[in-house]
Design an enzyme around this catalytic site. Structure first.
Site, PDB file in Angstrom:
ATOM      1  N   ARG A  98       0.857  -1.215  -0.102  1.00 32.36           N
ATOM      2  CA  ARG A  98       0.042   0.097   0.270  1.00 32.36           C
ATOM      3  C   ARG A  98       0.711   1.407  -0.069  1.00 32.36           C
ATOM      4  O   ARG A  98       2.032   1.221   0.331  1.00 32.36           O
ATOM      5  CB  ARG A  98      -0.882   0.159   1.157  1.00 32.36           C
ATOM      6  CG  ARG A  98      -0.049   0.401   2.625  1.00 32.36           C
ATOM      7  CD  ARG A  98      -1.091   0.650   3.569  1.00 32.36           C
ATOM      8  NE  ARG A  98      -0.461   0.883   5.172  1.00 32.36           N
ATOM      9  CZ  ARG A  98      -0.082   1.869   5.410  1.00 32.36           C
ATOM     10  NH1 ARG A  98       0.248   2.735   4.871  1.00 32.36           N
ATOM     11  NH2 ARG A  98       0.703   1.789   6.856  1.00 32.36           N
ATOM     12  N   GLU A 118       2.205  -6.450   5.527  1.00 34.99           N
ATOM     13  CA  GLU A 118       2.726  -7.172   6.655  1.00 34.99           C
ATOM     14  C   GLU A 118       4.022  -6.500   7.051  1.00 34.99           C
ATOM     15  O   GLU A 118       4.498  -7.352   7.944  1.00 34.99           O
ATOM     16  CB  GLU A 118       2.815  -8.638   6.161  1.00 34.99           C
ATOM     17  CG  GLU A 118       1.486  -9.230   5.571  1.00 34.99           C
ATOM     18  CD  GLU A 118       0.273  -9.271   6.507  1.00 34.99           C
ATOM     19  OE1 GLU A 118       0.530  -9.487   7.833  1.00 34.99           O
ATOM     20  OE2 GLU A 118      -0.907  -9.275   6.112  1.00 34.99           O
ATOM     21  N   ASN A 146       8.766   6.794   4.216  1.00 33.82           N
ATOM     22  CA  ASN A 146       7.939   7.757   5.151  1.00 33.82           C
ATOM     23  C   ASN A 146       8.192   8.914   5.068  1.00 33.82           C
ATOM     24  O   ASN A 146       8.124   9.492   3.879  1.00 33.82           O
ATOM     25  CB  ASN A 146       8.402   7.090   6.507  1.00 33.82           C
ATOM     26  CG  ASN A 146       6.998   6.882   7.531  1.00 33.82           C
ATOM     27  OD1 ASN A 146       5.973   7.610   7.261  1.00 33.82           O
ATOM     28  ND2 ASN A 146       6.983   5.784   8.382  1.00 33.82           N
ATOM     29  N   ASP A 196       9.491   8.515  11.975  1.00 39.29           N
ATOM     30  CA  ASP A 196       8.081   8.286  10.967  1.00 39.29           C
ATOM     31  C   ASP A 196       8.054   9.356   9.739  1.00 39.29           C
ATOM     32  O   ASP A 196       8.732   9.358   8.854  1.00 39.29           O
ATOM     33  CB  ASP A 196       6.880   8.083  11.906  1.00 39.29           C
ATOM     34  CG  ASP A 196       5.750   7.405  11.296  1.00 39.29           C
ATOM     35  OD1 ASP A 196       5.492   7.632   9.958  1.00 39.29           O
ATOM     36  OD2 ASP A 196       4.838   6.760  11.973  1.00 39.29           O
TER      37      ASP A 196
END
Length: 290
Positions: A98, A118, A146, A196
């Protein structure tokens, strides 16, 4: 400096924020909740749209719409007509992936990266969607693509692949959109969670969200030095972006994903949208020009 709770949204995975300078609203997503949001800070209204696939990030578009990186590729979204318009999916052949975080560069191209559902290593890539809607793979072998940002002089692009715990800097060609000469400029200490999302201020300092680190840090990428760490009352801090009329309000998204009951007791506002008034101004969220 201390953060304040803006919305107690209890998002499973709040992420991907951007600031629309024209409309003076904040866009953000809840990936796992399959929701996109538009927050108006003047009216204190948050408009939510539910989707049928995971949204990774939402960014402004020059014509007033928004552009999305969803589970299955790039889309335009029109708030007025409430319609999604597919653009392209460079990973049609990878149904286990994704799209995750992304942003537009100063020339108006949309960059967004992918990851495996996953969280298998090395399955992701970073793509650049040009204003003519052609897409190009720019990096591969990524695990969780990210945070991304561009320096104030547009000479560099910064990018995070979360499991590496590093920020990479690339020489950036503003005219062509090419990136070269990767160099590690920031390494996050093991006891501060994982890097992140990311944004940048007008002084060229990077602001990094710490997933599992309950905070946001400000770094000098030239020296590889942490200048400041701001605590956020949420264990999993996912992303941040500058906004507000004076571009001195840092909006911070957080997540409840993976938290135990004990964690949630300690951080009851986890998954909320927070705001921090800063002493420096941030760079804008550049709109997509296609």
């Amino acid at each position: 400096m201390s953060v304040q709770l803006v919305l107690d949204s209890k998002s499973t995975l709040g992420e991907g924020p951007s600031w629309d300078s024209e409309k003076e609203v904040l866009y953000w997503v809840d990936i796992v909740g399959k929701k996109i949001h538009r927050y108006d800070p003047v009216q204190h209204e948050n408009t939510t749209v539910e989707l049928e696939q995971y949204p990774g990030t939402i960014q402004p578009r020059e014509d007033g719409e928004v552009i999305l990186a969803l589970q299955n590729g790039f889309y335009f979204y029109n708030w007025m007509s409430e319609t999604l318009e597919p653009i392209t999916d460079p990973e049609k052949h990878l149904p286990g992936n994704r799209f995750n975080d992304g942003k537009c560069d100063p020339a108006g191209r949309f960059w967004a990266g992918t990851m495996n559902l996953e969280e298998q290593q090395d399955k992701g890539a970073l793509y650049r969607l040009d204003t003519n809607l052609e897409v190009t793979e720019k990096l591969n072998g990524l695990s969780i693509s990210n945070g991304i940002a561009w320096s104030p002089d547009h000479a560099y692009m910064y990018h995070i692949d979360t499991p590496t715990k590093q920020v990479m800097r690339y020489d950036f060609n503003m005219e062509t959109g090419e990136i070269t000469n990767p160099k590690t400029v920031v390494t996050i200490p093991d006891d501060q969670g994982s890097p992140d999302g990311m944004t940048i201020d007008e002084e060229g300092m990077l602001w990094i969200a710490h997933f599992g680190g309950a905070g946001v840090s400000r770094w000098d990428p030239e020296k590889g030095e942490c200048l400041e760490f701001i605590d956020v009352p949420a264990a999993n801090v996912t992303c941040c972006v500058f906004g507000g009329k004076d571009m001195n309000e840092l909006y911070i998204t957080t997540a409840r994903k993976g938290m135990s009951d004990e964690d949630l007791e300690k951080y009851p506002e986890a998954g909320g949208l927070f705001k921090l008034k800063t002493k420096v101004r941030g760079l804008p969220s550049y709109p997509f020009k296609g």
